[in-house]
Design a protein around this motif. Structure first.
Motif, PDB file in Angstrom:
ATOM      1  N   ALA A  79       0.829  -1.202   0.000  1.00 51.28           N
ATOM      2  CA  ALA A  79       0.000   0.000   0.000  1.00 51.28           C
ATOM      3  C   ALA A  79       0.869   1.260   0.000  1.00 51.28           C
ATOM      4  CB  ALA A  79      -0.927  -0.008   1.213  1.00 51.28           C
ATOM      5  N   LEU A  80       1.988   1.234   0.727  1.00 47.27           N
ATOM      6  CA  LEU A  80       2.858   2.406   0.793  1.00 47.27           C
ATOM      7  C   LEU A  80       3.436   2.753  -0.570  1.00 47.27           C
ATOM      8  CD1 LEU A  80       4.716   1.790   4.173  1.00 47.27           C
ATOM      9  CD2 LEU A  80       3.057   3.583   3.672  1.00 47.27           C
ATOM     10  N   VAL A  81       3.697   1.745  -1.376  1.00 45.74           N
ATOM     11  CA  VAL A  81       4.181   2.000  -2.734  1.00 45.74           C
ATOM     12  C   VAL A  81       3.124   2.762  -3.530  1.00 45.74           C
ATOM     13  CG1 VAL A  81       4.782   0.909  -4.916  1.00 45.74           C
ATOM     14  CG2 VAL A  81       5.751   0.039  -2.785  1.00 45.74           C
ATOM     15  N   ALA A  82       1.880   2.316  -3.426  1.00 48.38           N
ATOM     16  CA  ALA A  82       0.799   2.981  -4.153  1.00 48.38           C
ATOM     17  C   ALA A  82       0.522   4.378  -3.615  1.00 48.38           C
ATOM     18  CB  ALA A  82      -0.477   2.128  -4.074  1.00 48.38           C
ATOM     19  N   MET A  83       0.803   4.587  -2.323  1.00 49.78           N
ATOM     20  CA  MET A  83       0.492   5.861  -1.681  1.00 49.78           C
ATOM     21  C   MET A  83       1.579   6.905  -1.865  1.00 49.78           C
ATOM     22  SD  MET A  83      -1.153   4.792   1.963  1.00 49.78           S
ATOM     23  CE  MET A  83      -0.142   3.349   2.303  1.00 49.78           C
ATOM     24  N   SER A  84       2.762   6.538  -2.308  1.00 51.21           N
ATOM     25  CA  SER A  84       3.891   7.467  -2.332  1.00 51.21           C
ATOM     26  C   SER A  84       3.618   8.761  -3.099  1.00 51.21           C
ATOM     27  CB  SER A  84       5.142   6.770  -2.884  1.00 51.21           C
ATOM     28  OG  SER A  84       4.915   6.247  -4.179  1.00 51.21           O
ATOM     29  N   PRO A  85       2.972   8.739  -4.289  1.00 52.42           N
ATOM     30  CA  PRO A  85       2.696  10.018  -4.959  1.00 52.42           C
ATOM     31  C   PRO A  85       1.780  10.921  -4.141  1.00 52.42           C
ATOM     32  CG  PRO A  85       2.461   8.186  -6.487  1.00 52.42           C
ATOM     33  CD  PRO A  85       2.552   7.597  -5.122  1.00 52.42           C
ATOM     34  N   THR A  86       0.791  10.328  -3.475  1.00 52.72           N
ATOM     35  CA  THR A  86      -0.112  11.125  -2.656  1.00 52.72           C
ATOM     36  C   THR A  86       0.606  11.725  -1.466  1.00 52.72           C
ATOM     37  OG1 THR A  86      -1.960   9.693  -3.289  1.00 52.72           O
ATOM     38  CG2 THR A  86      -2.276  11.084  -1.361  1.00 52.72           C
ATOM     39  N   PHE A  87       1.517  10.970  -0.860  1.00 52.14           N
ATOM     40  CA  PHE A  87       2.276  11.485   0.272  1.00 52.14           C
ATOM     41  C   PHE A  87       3.134  12.676  -0.145  1.00 52.14           C
ATOM     42  CE2 PHE A  87       2.309   7.311   2.906  1.00 52.14           C
ATOM     43  CZ  PHE A  87       1.029   7.607   3.349  1.00 52.14           C
ATOM     44  N   VAL A  88       3.726  12.616  -1.327  1.00 50.98           N
ATOM     45  CA  VAL A  88       4.525  13.742  -1.808  1.00 50.98           C
ATOM     46  C   VAL A  88       3.637  14.967  -2.013  1.00 50.98           C
ATOM     47  CG1 VAL A  88       5.932  14.613  -3.721  1.00 50.98           C
ATOM     48  CG2 VAL A  88       6.282  12.284  -2.871  1.00 50.98           C
ATOM     49  N   ASN A  89       2.457  14.763  -2.567  1.00 48.59           N
ATOM     50  CA  ASN A  89       1.513  15.870  -2.739  1.00 48.59           C
ATOM     51  C   ASN A  89       1.127  16.471  -1.388  1.00 48.59           C
ATOM     52  OD1 ASN A  89       1.450  15.622  -5.515  1.00 48.59           O
ATOM     53  ND2 ASN A  89      -0.330  14.268  -5.521  1.00 48.59           N
ATOM     54  N   ASN A  90       0.913  15.616  -0.394  1.00 49.44           N
ATOM     55  CA  ASN A  90       0.573  16.108   0.943  1.00 49.44           C
ATOM     56  C   ASN A  90       1.721  16.911   1.542  1.00 49.44           C
ATOM     57  OD1 ASN A  90      -1.259  13.075   1.649  1.00 49.44           O
ATOM     58  ND2 ASN A  90      -2.081  15.084   1.137  1.00 49.44           N
ATOM     59  N   LEU A  91       2.960  16.484   1.285  1.00 45.31           N
ATOM     60  CA  LEU A  91       4.122  17.225   1.774  1.00 45.31           C
ATOM     61  C   LEU A  91       4.171  18.620   1.156  1.00 45.31           C
ATOM     62  CD1 LEU A  91       6.782  17.582   3.256  1.00 45.31           C
ATOM     63  CD2 LEU A  91       7.915  16.315   1.416  1.00 45.31           C
ATOM     64  N   ILE A  92       3.910  18.696  -0.139  1.00 45.07           N
ATOM     65  CA  ILE A  92       3.891  20.002  -0.810  1.00 45.07           C
ATOM     66  C   ILE A  92       2.787  20.881  -0.230  1.00 45.07           C
ATOM     67  CG2 ILE A  92       3.483  21.166  -3.011  1.00 45.07           C
ATOM     68  CD1 ILE A  92       4.790  18.758  -4.383  1.00 45.07           C
ATOM     69  N   GLN A  93       1.623  20.292   0.023  1.00 45.34           N
ATOM     70  CA  GLN A  93       0.525  21.051   0.627  1.00 45.34           C
ATOM     71  C   GLN A  93       0.917  21.559   2.017  1.00 45.34           C
ATOM     72  OE1 GLN A  93      -2.286  22.026  -0.766  1.00 45.34           O
ATOM     73  NE2 GLN A  93      -1.846  20.996  -2.692  1.00 45.34           N
ATOM     74  N   LEU A  94       1.652  20.745   2.757  1.00 44.83           N
ATOM     75  CA  LEU A  94       2.098  21.161   4.088  1.00 44.83           C
ATOM     76  C   LEU A  94       3.037  22.352   3.994  1.00 44.83           C
ATOM     77  CD1 LEU A  94       2.348  20.749   7.146  1.00 44.83           C
ATOM     78  CD2 LEU A  94       4.099  19.004   6.702  1.00 44.83           C
ATOM     79  N   VAL A  95       3.979  22.306   3.061  1.00 43.49           N
ATOM     80  CA  VAL A  95       4.907  23.428   2.889  1.00 43.49           C
ATOM     81  C   VAL A  95       4.136  24.698   2.544  1.00 43.49           C
ATOM     82  CG1 VAL A  95       6.813  24.341   1.529  1.00 43.49           C
ATOM     83  CG2 VAL A  95       6.807  21.931   2.193  1.00 43.49           C
ATOM     84  N   LYS A  96       3.196  24.606   1.618  1.00 42.55           N
ATOM     85  CA  LYS A  96       2.432  25.784   1.216  1.00 42.55           C
ATOM     86  C   LYS A  96       1.570  26.310   2.361  1.00 42.55           C
ATOM     87  CE  LYS A  96       0.608  23.915  -2.470  1.00 42.55           C
ATOM     88  NZ  LYS A  96      -0.167  23.775  -3.735  1.00 42.55           N
TER      89      LYS A  96
END
Length: 219
Positions: free
Chosen positions: A136-153
């Motif tokens: 599941a973590l493999v499938a989730m990795s793109p979403t996690f990166v998007n969430n990180l960008i949202q956190l920075v913003k």
């Protein structure tokens, strides 16, 4: 002031932006994993409570949460620093969104994965940790990166609770050198310079963990 001078002045707040982001991840990652897995496994009233906690952090306005934790809690006798409040609120808000990626990633796995583990005599926690979560973590990795960008913003909001981040620095410069076009263009560029490398790293990570999708194209 030249545009370069303004931009360099804004970057003086990058340390606070990075600090809030780092501490926010300390809250976001455990929250996402624990509550995402709990929502996937729980049933009945337990699932209702877990979902309610997730939705509180995911659906509440971040600005209102910042004001509540920074200005209202001291009235109740609980005082937290601006950095703690910012990391807590932004981290748990991001974790609320990421938890849904965890839940969806686990739900997307075929039931045969769990049944195979049970056939091998593995207990349910071992099946989750050794079979389901890694996939599941493999499938989730793109979403996690998007969430990180949202956190920075989202760190652009912490200036509301007195932290001297990049947005706060832009406001300070605006008070001494009124040039909104240059100042806020420089602020926009500063966030782009911070977030775009994260997006590129996310594409590289996705290509590594999902090689069958091929090399990402575009810029």
């Amino acid at each position: 002031m030249s545009l370069l001078d303004i931009w360099l002045g804004i970057l003086q707040g990058l340390g606070i932006t990075a600090e809030v982001t780092a501490y926010g991840l300390v809250f976001a990652v455990p929250f996402a994993l624990v509550f995402g897995v709990a929502q996937f496994l729980a049933t009945g009233m337990t699932r209702f409570v877990v979902t309610a906690v997730i939705e509180f952090w995911r659906s509440s306005a971040v600005v209102v949460l910042l004001f509540f934790f920074y200005y209202v809690l001291p009235v109740m006798g609980v005082t937290l620093s601006a950095l703690t409040v910012s990391a807590l609120v932004l981290g748990l808000n991001t974790g609320g969104y990421a938890s849904q990626a965890v839940r969806a990633g686990l739900q997307s796995l075929p039931a045969g994965q769990r049944e195979a583990g049970m056939a091998l005599g593995l207990p349910r926690p071992a099946i989750l940790l050794l079979i389901e979560l890694p996939q599941a973590l493999v499938a989730m990795s793109p979403t996690f990166v998007n969430n990180l960008i949202q956190l920075v913003k989202a760190t652009s909001l912490v200036s509301l609770v007195t932290l001297t981040d990049m947005t706060f620095r832009a406001k300070e410069i605006a008070q001494t050198d009124y040039d909104p076009v240059a100042i806020y263009s420089a602020l926009l560029l500063a966030f782009f310079v911070v977030c775009y490398p994260i997006a590129l790293a996310g594409r590289w990570l996705e290509a590594r963990v999902n090689p069958e999708r091929g090399t990402p194209r575009g810029i």
